[in-house]
Design a protein around this motif. Structure first.
Motif: not given
Length: 163
Positions: A152-154, A156, A158
């Motif tokens: 889930d890239w969201s 991680k 930023s």
């Protein structure tokens, strides 16, 4: 045999064409013009299902017409079929096969599990969309691999501060 497959075979027996019953998880095939072509076709179909939700391929049923004439049977060696699907797919894919006799025709029912990997046959990856296999782009392959891994890239960081 899964209930979906048995129900579909009953509907075909009653006269409905097999192609109308194909779905995200069910496909019907016949033996092709050569053994090599048939094994390649079944490896491609297996990889397609594995790249999606898994599914079942019934070999020995014509798309048209429905009724008893749809059940043409097959004479594939299951050991050879499992081995060839394993050899042709990258990464290698293991499927399960059982036989079923319908209207005097011997059918092969191939069960393909959903896979945590994205499988290719001869450098080409496909996935099941509705009742057909569609080629996967490089971006789609990357997205599918991330989905299969649960990335889930969201979620991680930023790397940017709130200020």
């Amino acid at each position: 045999m899964r209930d979906e497959v048995w129900a579909a075979l009953e509907v075909i027996r009653s006269g409905r064409p097999a192609h109308e019953l194909e779905s995200q998880t069910l496909d019907f095939k016949t033996v092709g013009r050569s053994l090599a072509d048939t094994l390649k076709d079944l490896a491609e179909a297996s990889a397609c299902f594995a790249n999606s939700d898994g599914g079942t391929i019934v070999v020995g049923v014509k798309d048209r017409p429905g009724g008893q004439g749809a059940f043409v049977g097959q004479d594939l060696d299951h050991t050879q079929l499992v081995a060839r699907i394993y050899e042709l797919t990258d990464p290698a894919l293991v499927v399960m096969i059982e036989e079923q006799e319908v209207e005097g025709a011997l059918l092969s029912v191939i069960t393909v599990p959903a896979s945590p990997d994205v499988h290719q046959v001869r450098g080409r990856a496909t996935e099941r969309v509705g009742d057909s296999c569609r080629r996967m782009t490089a971006n789609r392959i990357a997205a599918a691999q991330a989905d299969k891994r649960g990335d889930d890239w969201s979620a991680k960081d930023s790397g940017v501060s709130l200020e």
